[in-house]
Design a protein around this motif. Structure first.
Motif, PDB file in Angstrom:
ATOM      1  N   GLY A 116     -14.788  15.004   2.236  1.00 48.88           N
ATOM      2  CA  GLY A 116     -15.671  14.328   1.303  1.00 48.88           C
ATOM      3  C   GLY A 116     -17.144  14.377   1.586  1.00 48.88           C
ATOM      4  N   ALA A 117     -17.614  15.298   2.435  1.00 47.36           N
ATOM      5  CA  ALA A 117     -19.041  15.367   2.726  1.00 47.36           C
ATOM      6  C   ALA A 117     -19.825  15.827   1.502  1.00 47.36           C
ATOM      7  N   ASN A 118     -21.003  15.223   1.283  1.00 48.96           N
ATOM      8  CA  ASN A 118     -21.952  15.709   0.292  1.00 48.96           C
ATOM      9  C   ASN A 118     -22.999  16.610   0.936  1.00 48.96           C
ATOM     10  N   VAL A 119     -23.331  16.312   2.198  1.00 51.49           N
ATOM     11  CA  VAL A 119     -24.330  17.058   2.949  1.00 51.49           C
ATOM     12  C   VAL A 119     -23.752  17.376   4.318  1.00 51.49           C
ATOM     13  N   ILE A 120     -24.000  18.588   4.800  1.00 57.54           N
ATOM     14  CA  ILE A 120     -23.545  18.986   6.135  1.00 57.54           C
ATOM     15  C   ILE A 120     -24.766  19.389   6.951  1.00 57.54           C
ATOM     16  N   ASN A 121     -25.000  18.674   8.047  1.00 59.90           N
ATOM     17  CA  ASN A 121     -26.123  18.958   8.937  1.00 59.90           C
ATOM     18  C   ASN A 121     -25.643  19.812  10.112  1.00 59.90           C
ATOM     19  N   ILE A 122     -26.280  20.969  10.288  1.00 59.47           N
ATOM     20  CA  ILE A 122     -25.932  21.848  11.414  1.00 59.47           C
ATOM     21  C   ILE A 122     -27.209  22.148  12.185  1.00 59.47           C
ATOM     22  N   SER A 123     -27.382  21.482  13.310  1.00 59.31           N
ATOM     23  CA  SER A 123     -28.574  21.685  14.158  1.00 59.31           C
ATOM     24  C   SER A 123     -28.237  22.623  15.299  1.00 59.31           C
ATOM     25  N   GLY A 124     -27.782  23.805  14.988  1.00 59.93           N
ATOM     26  CA  GLY A 124     -27.449  24.796  15.981  1.00 59.93           C
ATOM     27  C   GLY A 124     -27.242  26.123  15.294  1.00 59.93           C
ATOM     28  N   GLY A 125     -27.145  27.195  16.003  1.00 59.38           N
ATOM     29  CA  GLY A 125     -26.952  28.471  15.342  1.00 59.38           C
ATOM     30  C   GLY A 125     -27.006  29.669  16.242  1.00 59.38           C
ATOM     31  N   GLN A 126     -27.091  30.821  15.648  1.00 59.43           N
ATOM     32  CA  GLN A 126     -27.012  32.071  16.394  1.00 59.43           C
ATOM     33  C   GLN A 126     -27.974  33.114  15.867  1.00 59.43           C
ATOM     34  N   LEU A 127     -28.694  33.711  16.790  1.00 58.09           N
ATOM     35  CA  LEU A 127     -29.545  34.842  16.455  1.00 58.09           C
ATOM     36  C   LEU A 127     -28.638  36.007  16.083  1.00 58.09           C
ATOM     37  N   ALA A 128     -28.936  36.663  14.964  1.00 56.57           N
ATOM     38  CA  ALA A 128     -28.069  37.731  14.477  1.00 56.57           C
ATOM     39  C   ALA A 128     -28.867  39.003  14.249  1.00 56.57           C
ATOM     40  N   ALA A 129     -28.212  40.127  14.437  1.00 56.72           N
ATOM     41  CA  ALA A 129     -28.873  41.415  14.239  1.00 56.72           C
ATOM     42  C   ALA A 129     -29.016  41.745  12.760  1.00 56.72           C
ATOM     43  N   ALA A 177     -33.285  -3.679  -3.456  1.00 52.98           N
ATOM     44  CA  ALA A 177     -33.878  -2.430  -2.972  1.00 52.98           C
ATOM     45  C   ALA A 177     -33.887  -2.405  -1.448  1.00 52.98           C
ATOM     46  N   TYR A 178     -34.186  -3.547  -0.837  1.00 50.75           N
ATOM     47  CA  TYR A 178     -34.212  -3.599   0.625  1.00 50.75           C
ATOM     48  C   TYR A 178     -32.828  -3.333   1.196  1.00 50.75           C
ATOM     49  N   GLU A 179     -31.806  -3.942   0.564  1.00 50.66           N
ATOM     50  CA  GLU A 179     -30.440  -3.749   1.047  1.00 50.66           C
ATOM     51  C   GLU A 179     -29.996  -2.304   0.851  1.00 50.66           C
ATOM     52  N   LYS A 180     -30.429  -1.704  -0.259  1.00 53.02           N
ATOM     53  CA  LYS A 180     -29.983  -0.356  -0.564  1.00 53.02           C
ATOM     54  C   LYS A 180     -30.802   0.718   0.119  1.00 53.02           C
ATOM     55  N   PHE A 181     -32.039   0.369   0.563  1.00 56.10           N
ATOM     56  CA  PHE A 181     -32.831   1.389   1.238  1.00 56.10           C
ATOM     57  C   PHE A 181     -32.072   1.862   2.470  1.00 56.10           C
ATOM     58  N   GLY A 182     -32.036   3.138   2.642  1.00 52.53           N
ATOM     59  CA  GLY A 182     -31.239   3.698   3.718  1.00 52.53           C
ATOM     60  C   GLY A 182     -30.028   4.398   3.182  1.00 52.53           C
ATOM     61  N   GLY A 183     -29.896   4.452   1.849  1.00 57.46           N
ATOM     62  CA  GLY A 183     -28.816   5.227   1.268  1.00 57.46           C
ATOM     63  C   GLY A 183     -27.665   4.401   0.769  1.00 57.46           C
ATOM     64  N   ASP A 184     -26.770   5.064   0.056  1.00 58.30           N
ATOM     65  CA  ASP A 184     -25.588   4.451  -0.535  1.00 58.30           C
ATOM     66  C   ASP A 184     -24.365   4.874   0.266  1.00 58.30           C
ATOM     67  N   SER A 185     -23.457   3.933   0.483  1.00 57.37           N
ATOM     68  CA  SER A 185     -22.273   4.219   1.305  1.00 57.37           C
ATOM     69  C   SER A 185     -21.347   5.233   0.655  1.00 57.37           C
ATOM     70  N   LYS A 186     -21.544   5.510  -0.631  1.00 56.58           N
ATOM     71  CA  LYS A 186     -20.713   6.522  -1.298  1.00 56.58           C
ATOM     72  C   LYS A 186     -21.198   7.939  -1.007  1.00 56.58           C
ATOM     73  N   ILE A 187     -22.381   8.060  -0.435  1.00 59.62           N
ATOM     74  CA  ILE A 187     -22.900   9.379  -0.054  1.00 59.62           C
ATOM     75  C   ILE A 187     -22.513   9.653   1.394  1.00 59.62           C
ATOM     76  N   CYS A 188     -21.936  10.809   1.629  1.00 57.22           N
ATOM     77  CA  CYS A 188     -21.381  11.136   2.946  1.00 57.22           C
ATOM     78  C   CYS A 188     -22.119  12.329   3.561  1.00 57.22           C
ATOM     79  N   VAL A 189     -22.584  12.151   4.796  1.00 57.84           N
ATOM     80  CA  VAL A 189     -23.277  13.210   5.535  1.00 57.84           C
ATOM     81  C   VAL A 189     -22.435  13.572   6.756  1.00 57.84           C
ATOM     82  N   ALA A 190     -22.098  14.833   6.890  1.00 55.94           N
ATOM     83  CA  ALA A 190     -21.342  15.306   8.055  1.00 55.94           C
ATOM     84  C   ALA A 190     -22.302  15.919   9.062  1.00 55.94           C
ATOM     85  N   VAL A 191     -22.159  15.552  10.321  1.00 58.82           N
ATOM     86  CA  VAL A 191     -22.982  16.094  11.397  1.00 58.82           C
ATOM     87  C   VAL A 191     -22.104  16.986  12.268  1.00 58.82           C
ATOM     88  N   LEU A 192     -22.334  18.303  12.184  1.00 52.24           N
ATOM     89  CA  LEU A 192     -21.605  19.272  13.001  1.00 52.24           C
ATOM     90  C   LEU A 192     -22.476  19.564  14.215  1.00 52.24           C
TER      91      LEU A 192
END
Length: 636
Positions: free
Chosen positions: A118-131, A11-26
């Motif tokens: 192969g991303a499972n999750v895509i993190n987008i910490s930015g954006g645009q105000l829209a009308a 559990a200690y080794e695995k805490f922090g996620g599994d290497s088969k899960i992929c997170v993309a940071v845009l």
């Protein structure tokens, strides 16, 4: 069976996620030399933005966001999912007054690239105000691509402090993240647009510890830094699903997070809408995931809210039209102190998972064919040639003011550019040829090789023919080109034998002559026109994914479509849906997709409809149809 000690160690080794899960940071470029990333499994994807990290605003923002997810546990920044695989996809760069904007088309391009890799999750910490809640069709289609491929976009709600719309956070199926303080109250600058009342969660966004270039740390405040906390939690919950030998389901986790949200601590007189759906409840989401009590979210509304950065020293500049994604340079608090509130929440999470994860551990090292990252060529370090089959309008650009002036001075009075190119065909290589969507360049066309002159001739003929509305450009993406406007677009090395130009009217006329049988000529023409128009507008795309290339090829291989329309439709039958699926049958060493057209009865909904399917092999730069058209009846 594992002993208690073995389970605890595992559990200690695995805490922090599994290497088969992929997170993309845009985000901005990431300083991967920072000590917190030592040992992290990160792959940087090539984009239109320089990947070189410096001390600028974009690199500071991107490095901080990435460290919240991937910071190693023996480093100054303990990330939430340090064992997960990471894709670094730079989309923001330094501008004159901070962070340079990113167009919705470029954001769509980066999202598509992350899905493809192969991303499972895509993190987008930015954006645009829209009308409004309307985004560019390419961005909307990229978000839909994520939904179809079970990839979750986690996006910041924005820092305008208003009931307002931001993109892409409010687009349907996205998980929007607002910011709260350490007491569980929404921070004043965190947006609360209508769409967030159904798909927004509050997470800690105050004094978040993270890395910055130069081996330093800092604490920052804003929705940009609450977002990677949620992305990291999603990655951990996906890892738990994987350890339980279940198929990772990011959208089920999204539903669990929203359904388990807690009411926030509302200050006296606080508008309850500021709390969005509620505050992040990690243990509640974990319980729903492990007990299988998630209810499908059926009442989502598509909003129009978009993320933005939490960097705030300057007032918001005049917003550009909805084609631009930009950071809101409002409400970022950056401090040199490495002490942050984030540690408390992470420590609580550690305790919870260390206690409960061993009870569900199975043979977690077994291969799981349902996990996209295991099939990710880029993630494993190898490189693949990026094929493209794009549709659009042909255009040209000068690249620089000097080049434009040289043409202006060289062209005699009374002669237009096309006539000049006709008289001086070698000058065609001095232009930048572009493929456009609605007058917006999406690619530069760069002929190469011994027959480049033939390609230039084809481009000149397309541009000079007033009857040509659209062109198809197959080929390979190689590098990028900067246009006169300052926009940078990918470069296509085209395959000349697959380049075609046509108009819808001329195409229909040719097809009606080839297939005179079937319904009335007017109805037949309308059906073909409807199909082509839906491909051009409703499904318009960048022509990069196999599905997109198969769909685009179906519009150029119109004789096959005409065959379907003439033999399979009657006057009372209308086109319902167009879908593209991986073909269950394919030739060796090929990549085949089925384009499906489903028709319904216009006059009697109880009568059976009809489905037509044809297969396209997209393994080469120029797709090809294989087999025959198949059809069957379906119940309405």
């Amino acid at each position: 069976m594992m002993s208690e000690i073995d389970i605890s160690n595992f559990a200690y080794e695995k805490f922090g996620g599994d290497s088969k899960i992929c997170v993309a940071v845009l985000d901005g470029p990431v300083d991967q030399s920072h000590p917190c990333f030592d040992g992290a499994n990160l792959t940087q994807l090539p984009t239109l933005v320089s990947s070189v990290a410096d001390r600028g605003s974009a690199s500071q923002h991107g490095t901080h966001v990435a460290s919240v997810i991937f910071g190693q546990h023996d480093s100054p920044v303990r990330g939430i999912a340090p064992n997960c695989r990471g894709l670094i996809v730079p989309v923001f760069s330094d501008g004159r007054d901070g962070l340079a904007p990113c167009s919705q088309i470029d954001l769509a391009r980066a999202i598509t690239q992350a899905v493809e890799q192969g991303a499972n999750v895509i993190n987008i910490s930015g954006g645009q105000l829209a009308a409004s809640a309307e985004s560019d069709r390419l961005l909307a289609n990229a978000v839909r691509l994520c939904r179809e491929n079970n990839v979750l976009i986690v996006a910041a709600a924005g820092n305008d402090g208003c009931d307002c719309l931001h993109l892409p956070a409010a687009l349907e199926s996205v998980l929007a993240v607002g910011a709260m303080d350490a007491q569980g109250n929404p921070i004043g600058f965190s947006n609360w647009g209508e769409a967030y009342q159904n798909q927004g969660i509050l997470a800690l966004g105050e004094n978040i510890l993270g890395a910055i270039p130069g081996a330093k740390t800092a604490t920052k405040t804003g929705t940009s830094f609450a977002t990677p906390i949620v992305s990291g939690i999603v990655a951990l919950l996906l890892s738990i699903q994987l350890q339980r030998e279940e198929k990772p389901d990011p959208h089920a986790i999204r539903d669990a997070i929203l359904q388990s949200a807690l009411s926030c601590n509302q200050l006296k007189g606080l508008d309850s809408r500021r709390c969005l759906v509620g505050t992040l409840n990690i243990s509640g989401a974990y319980t729903l995931i492990t007990k299988g009590e998630i209810k499908q979210m059926t009442n989502e509304k598509s909003g129009g809210v978009m993320i933005q950065s939490s960097e705030a020293d300057n007032a918001i500049a005049q917003l550009q039209p909805s084609e631009v994604i930009e950071f809101d340079l409002k409400q970022e608090i950056s401090q040199s102190s490495p002490i942050g509130v984030q540690a408390a929440e992470i420590n609580q999470l550690t305790t919870m998972l260390m206690k409960e994860t061993p009870m569900m551990i199975t043979a977690s090292n077994q291969a799981n064919s349902s996990v996209a990252p295991s099939e990710c060529a880029s993630c494993s370090g190898s490189k693949q040639i990026q094929l493209v089959y794009a549709l659009g309008e042909l255009g040209y650009d000068f690249g620089t003011q000097a080049r434009q002036d040289s043409f202006t001075q060289a062209i005699p009075a009374g002669i237009n550019l096309l006539d000049y190119l006709e008289q001086n065909p070698w000058e065609a290589q001095s232009l930048i040829w572009t493929l456009n969507l609605d007058a917006t360049p999406i690619y530069a066309i760069v002929p190469s090789g011994p027959y480049a002159n033939v390609t230039y001739e084809r481009l000149r003929s397309f541009l000079g023919d007033e009857n040509i509305e659209r062109v198809s450009i197959p080929g390979y993406i190689a590098g990028s080109v900067k246009l006169l406007s300052g926009q940078t677009v990918p470069a296509i090395i085209p395959e000349v034998r697959g380049m075609y130009g046509w108009s819808v009217a001329a195409l229909i006329e040719n097809l009606t002559q080839a297939y005179p049988a079937g319904p009335s000529e007017e109805d037949y023409s309308n059906k073909i026109r409807e199909y082509l128009e839906r491909i051009y507008y409703e499904f318009r795309n960048l022509g990069v994914t196999p599905q997109e290339r198969a769909l685009n090829f179906s519009a150029t291989n119109a004789f096959q479509i005409a065959d379907v329309m003439s033999t399979g439709t009657a006057a009372d039958i209308g086109l319902d849906t167009i879908t593209v699926e991986k073909s269950p049958i394919c030739r060796p060493d090929s990549n085949c997709y089925d384009v499906k057209l489903q028709f319904f009865n216009l006059e009697d909904s109880r009568r059976a409809g009809k489905v037509y399917r044809f297969t396209v092999d997209v393994s080469d730069a120029i797709p090809v149809s294989i087999g025959r058209v198949r059809s069957w009846s379906v119940a309405s």
